[in-house]
Design an enzyme around this catalytic site. Sequence first.
Site, PDB file in Angstrom:
ATOM      1  N   LYS A 198       0.792  -1.227   0.000  1.00  0.00           N
ATOM      2  CA  LYS A 198       0.000   0.000   0.000  1.00  0.00           C
ATOM      3  C   LYS A 198       0.830   1.286   0.000  1.00  0.00           C
ATOM      4  CE  LYS A 198      -4.015  -2.034   2.332  1.00  0.00           C
ATOM      5  NZ  LYS A 198      -4.933  -1.913   3.472  1.00  0.00           N
ATOM      6  N   GLY A 355      11.132  -5.699   7.424  1.00  0.00           N
ATOM      7  CA  GLY A 355      10.845  -7.130   7.564  1.00  0.00           C
ATOM      8  C   GLY A 355      10.635  -7.877   6.265  1.00  0.00           C
ATOM      9  N   GLY A 378      10.927  -0.518  12.241  1.00  0.00           N
ATOM     10  CA  GLY A 378      10.441   0.849  12.412  1.00  0.00           C
ATOM     11  C   GLY A 378      11.536   1.894  12.357  1.00  0.00           C
TER      12      GLY A 378
END
Length: 398
Positions: A198, A355, A378
């Site tokens: 996305k 990841g 992150g």
Amino acid sequence: MSAFKTLDDADVKGKRVLVRVDLNVPMEAGKVTDDTRIRAVLPTITEISKKGGKVVLLAHFGRPKEGPEAKYSLAQIVDAVAERLGAPVAFAADSVGPVAADAIAKMKDGDVLLLENTRFYKGEEKNDPEHVAKLAALGDVYVNDAFATAHRAHATTEGLAHHLPAYAGRCMQQELDALTKALEAPQRPVAAVVGGAKVSSKLELLGNLVKKVDYLIIGGGMANTFLAAQGIEVGKSLCEHDLAPTAREIVEKAKAAGCTVVLPVDGVAAKEFKAGAANRVVKNGDIAADEMVLDAGPASVAAVVALLSEIKTLVWNGPFGAFEIEPFDAATNAVARAAGDLAAAGKLTAVAGGGDTVAALNHAGAAEKFTYISTAGGAFLEWLEGKALPGVECLRKA
């Protein structure tokens, strides 16, 4: 690395060295199933120990909510750390207070001690000043070797740096060095591969990269959103049609910044999302209403591979297609292997992270050839987004 304080600047002999490490490893049936994070911090632990420092390891494990919980105790990974280190590792059943202090007082120079899960205290994630002071009382020097947690301003990732002499460990140093070379002071031309499902999850990333790179190569499901924004049919492919204006805006920003956006020119389409599904190569717009694009096509791959030979630096985050299932892993595999070969030959600085990205590059058998692979999720993304990371900023030289 001159911008950051490292172990080269630290005097650790005879000192109590609080070392923040990332030991949040996956476990099954009481055994560590992936020791990547343990292996990553061994150089720092070994170096401090050999220099005569008392190595006091600080780490979190899981997400405990209400204080101590047995399933989140670091006691269960002490043996794994000791085995990889090849030396004894003591354990203290608390991370502050008398239990921790007594265990540290018994240490000899060179000893290694792991304290209990720092997140058993709410003051850890709140970066509570009183809690930070209790932690600081346990040490003389602070070393952060956990880049994966550097985007959090917690007591052991940021707070301690304001109480004790603070330095980057070798794993942290390697990460910062690689990322600085890739985005802050890169050899040009620079390209970024951004893939995944996305656009909405990577808006800040895309917005920052168009200002930093010469080529922005977009793959995965998010490429469909950019194609649809140009009026190209994408059938029933994964696509955020409501973000068409945003996609067009990103392309315009890229043009203004002198960045070329590279989109697929063809794709591999199928009617069902499953391994071995019947598929065909389609040019942009030639897809049927009941088909979905599940990978970039051969012409798109050839164009990207050709571009790789023209650039000097590559930053990679996200796959080109549904790499988890064959044959829709072909584009990711081909580009990853080409990038890996160029990096191994010294013709390209190739840095990757996130990841899915690490899994995809391992799947392609290309990860070991990349210049650097970040295991931080992150923190790696926030760095690419241009955000200041609290756990990094506190290690900068004045």
